[in-house]
Motif scaffolding. Sequence first.
Motif, PDB file in Angstrom:
ATOM      1  N   ARG A 149      68.875 236.536  64.268  1.00 50.14           N
ATOM      2  CA  ARG A 149      69.443 235.393  63.550  1.00 50.14           C
ATOM      3  C   ARG A 149      70.898 235.672  63.181  1.00 50.14           C
ATOM      4  O   ARG A 149      71.246 236.774  62.809  1.00 50.14           O
ATOM      5  CB  ARG A 149      68.635 235.141  62.283  1.00 50.14           C
ATOM      6  CG  ARG A 149      69.133 234.017  61.427  1.00 50.14           C
ATOM      7  CD  ARG A 149      68.312 233.870  60.155  1.00 50.14           C
ATOM      8  NE  ARG A 149      66.957 233.487  60.403  1.00 50.14           N
ATOM      9  CZ  ARG A 149      66.524 232.230  60.524  1.00 50.14           C
ATOM     10  NH1 ARG A 149      67.379 231.236  60.441  1.00 50.14           N
ATOM     11  NH2 ARG A 149      65.268 231.963  60.734  1.00 50.14           N
TER      12      ARG A 149
ATOM     13  N   VAL B  59      66.968 233.252  67.470  1.00 52.46           N
ATOM     14  CA  VAL B  59      66.119 233.407  68.643  1.00 52.46           C
ATOM     15  C   VAL B  59      64.887 234.162  68.169  1.00 52.46           C
ATOM     16  O   VAL B  59      64.997 235.258  67.611  1.00 52.46           O
ATOM     17  CB  VAL B  59      66.825 234.190  69.774  1.00 52.46           C
ATOM     18  CG1 VAL B  59      65.865 234.423  70.931  1.00 52.46           C
ATOM     19  CG2 VAL B  59      68.069 233.460  70.244  1.00 52.46           C
ATOM     20  N   GLU B  60      63.731 233.552  68.372  1.00 54.21           N
ATOM     21  CA  GLU B  60      62.476 234.187  67.986  1.00 54.21           C
ATOM     22  C   GLU B  60      61.670 234.456  69.248  1.00 54.21           C
ATOM     23  O   GLU B  60      61.366 233.543  70.010  1.00 54.21           O
ATOM     24  CB  GLU B  60      61.697 233.261  67.048  1.00 54.21           C
ATOM     25  CG  GLU B  60      60.421 233.872  66.533  1.00 54.21           C
ATOM     26  CD  GLU B  60      59.697 232.942  65.578  1.00 54.21           C
ATOM     27  OE1 GLU B  60      58.456 232.857  65.676  1.00 54.21           O
ATOM     28  OE2 GLU B  60      60.370 232.286  64.752  1.00 54.21           O
ATOM     29  N   LEU B  61      61.351 235.713  69.471  1.00 49.94           N
ATOM     30  CA  LEU B  61      60.599 236.146  70.645  1.00 49.94           C
ATOM     31  C   LEU B  61      59.270 236.701  70.163  1.00 49.94           C
ATOM     32  O   LEU B  61      59.244 237.654  69.380  1.00 49.94           O
ATOM     33  CB  LEU B  61      61.400 237.210  71.403  1.00 49.94           C
ATOM     34  CG  LEU B  61      60.843 237.727  72.703  1.00 49.94           C
ATOM     35  CD1 LEU B  61      60.777 236.614  73.745  1.00 49.94           C
ATOM     36  CD2 LEU B  61      61.710 238.862  73.231  1.00 49.94           C
TER      37      LEU B  61
ATOM     38  N   LEU C  92      64.588 230.431  81.492  1.00 49.09           N
ATOM     39  CA  LEU C  92      65.718 230.549  80.568  1.00 49.09           C
ATOM     40  C   LEU C  92      66.910 229.716  81.036  1.00 49.09           C
ATOM     41  O   LEU C  92      67.576 229.060  80.226  1.00 49.09           O
ATOM     42  CB  LEU C  92      66.129 232.017  80.404  1.00 49.09           C
ATOM     43  CG  LEU C  92      65.215 232.876  79.550  1.00 49.09           C
ATOM     44  CD1 LEU C  92      65.718 234.314  79.508  1.00 49.09           C
ATOM     45  CD2 LEU C  92      65.081 232.329  78.146  1.00 49.09           C
TER      46      LEU C  92
ATOM     47  N   GLY D  50      67.782 226.828  66.792  1.00 48.13           N
ATOM     48  CA  GLY D  50      67.277 228.065  67.358  1.00 48.13           C
ATOM     49  C   GLY D  50      66.393 227.825  68.557  1.00 48.13           C
ATOM     50  O   GLY D  50      66.210 226.694  69.003  1.00 48.13           O
ATOM     51  N   ILE D  51      65.828 228.921  69.056  1.00 52.71           N
ATOM     52  CA  ILE D  51      64.935 228.854  70.203  1.00 52.71           C
ATOM     53  C   ILE D  51      63.772 229.808  69.962  1.00 52.71           C
ATOM     54  O   ILE D  51      63.973 230.932  69.481  1.00 52.71           O
ATOM     55  CB  ILE D  51      65.698 229.159  71.513  1.00 52.71           C
ATOM     56  CG1 ILE D  51      64.828 228.944  72.727  1.00 52.71           C
ATOM     57  CG2 ILE D  51      66.291 230.543  71.506  1.00 52.71           C
ATOM     58  CD1 ILE D  51      65.598 228.909  74.029  1.00 52.71           C
ATOM     59  N   LYS D  52      62.555 229.338  70.224  1.00 55.50           N
ATOM     60  CA  LYS D  52      61.348 230.155  70.077  1.00 55.50           C
ATOM     61  C   LYS D  52      60.771 230.409  71.466  1.00 55.50           C
ATOM     62  O   LYS D  52      60.524 229.460  72.220  1.00 55.50           O
ATOM     63  CB  LYS D  52      60.300 229.439  69.226  1.00 55.50           C
ATOM     64  CG  LYS D  52      60.634 229.343  67.774  1.00 55.50           C
ATOM     65  CD  LYS D  52      59.482 228.694  67.022  1.00 55.50           C
ATOM     66  CE  LYS D  52      59.769 228.619  65.545  1.00 55.50           C
ATOM     67  NZ  LYS D  52      58.635 228.045  64.800  1.00 55.50           N
ATOM     68  N   ILE D  53      60.543 231.680  71.778  1.00 55.99           N
ATOM     69  CA  ILE D  53      59.990 232.061  73.073  1.00 55.99           C
ATOM     70  C   ILE D  53      58.620 232.684  72.827  1.00 55.99           C
ATOM     71  O   ILE D  53      58.507 233.699  72.136  1.00 55.99           O
ATOM     72  CB  ILE D  53      60.916 233.062  73.797  1.00 55.99           C
ATOM     73  CG1 ILE D  53      62.308 232.462  73.978  1.00 55.99           C
ATOM     74  CG2 ILE D  53      60.312 233.485  75.127  1.00 55.99           C
ATOM     75  CD1 ILE D  53      63.352 233.444  74.453  1.00 55.99           C
TER      76      ILE D  53
ATOM     77  N   ILE E 104      58.652 227.827  75.738  1.00 54.94           N
ATOM     78  CA  ILE E 104      59.973 228.066  75.173  1.00 54.94           C
ATOM     79  C   ILE E 104      60.373 226.756  74.501  1.00 54.94           C
ATOM     80  O   ILE E 104      60.391 225.710  75.129  1.00 54.94           O
ATOM     81  CB  ILE E 104      61.008 228.473  76.244  1.00 54.94           C
ATOM     82  CG1 ILE E 104      60.608 229.808  76.868  1.00 54.94           C
ATOM     83  CG2 ILE E 104      62.390 228.563  75.628  1.00 54.94           C
ATOM     84  CD1 ILE E 104      61.572 230.299  77.916  1.00 54.94           C
TER      85      ILE E 104
ATOM     86  N   ILE F 198      63.064 224.681  71.969  1.00 57.78           N
ATOM     87  CA  ILE F 198      64.362 224.592  71.299  1.00 57.78           C
ATOM     88  C   ILE F 198      64.145 223.851  69.987  1.00 57.78           C
ATOM     89  O   ILE F 198      63.596 222.754  69.960  1.00 57.78           O
ATOM     90  CB  ILE F 198      65.389 223.846  72.172  1.00 57.78           C
ATOM     91  CG1 ILE F 198      65.657 224.630  73.461  1.00 57.78           C
ATOM     92  CG2 ILE F 198      66.688 223.625  71.405  1.00 57.78           C
ATOM     93  CD1 ILE F 198      66.513 223.899  74.468  1.00 57.78           C
TER      94      ILE F 198
END
Length: 195
Positions: free
Chosen positions: A4, A10-12, A40, A59-62, A67, A69
């Motif tokens: 962050r 970005v949350e992986l 991606l 943000g983006i969560k993977i 995936i 947004i």
Amino acid sequence: MLIRNNRFFVELSYPSLALIASIVLLNINTGYLLCFVAVLVHEIGHLLAMKLCGFSPNGIKISLFNIEIIETSRHYIDFKADIMITAAGPLVGIATYLIALPICTAFAYVNLLIGLFNLLPAASLDGGQLLYLFLSKHFSGEKSAKIVDIVTLVASFPLLLVGILVLLNSYYNFSLLFLSLYLILSIFIRKDKYL
């Protein structure tokens, strides 16, 4: 794992991180890694379109199967910008195919397949989102959602049948069967599919 800064995160998920690490470390079929990179690229297409339209994603969560947004101000986007943002992912995938074809054929075809697959008129794909946007110009949101759900079912059954045939002929390739089941289940699982 969460990365962050002040405006973007970005949350992986740990399972997806473990899968990526396993593929790289064990040198498992590079096709999985090519698919991940192509997805991606697809999402970067959406992000670039958001920026061009003046919206800043949060943000983006993977995760393993998705995936996403995160963009809280998207509810205020006008019709043309929404179409541009939704179509950008598949279009960037198709453009990447054209650019990468002379350099890396496998990566080029993966991008083409992901771009074309995402244009299918299914609820959880960009094609379903586009169909919903066009339908909502003429019908209520609820009626448009029901029409897209029906189209998703109709489009998923041929994929399901082909997936079963591929599995029966190969004895191990269940990817198309899995994708068609995912499309069918996404109708019932995703509550915010048209946001």
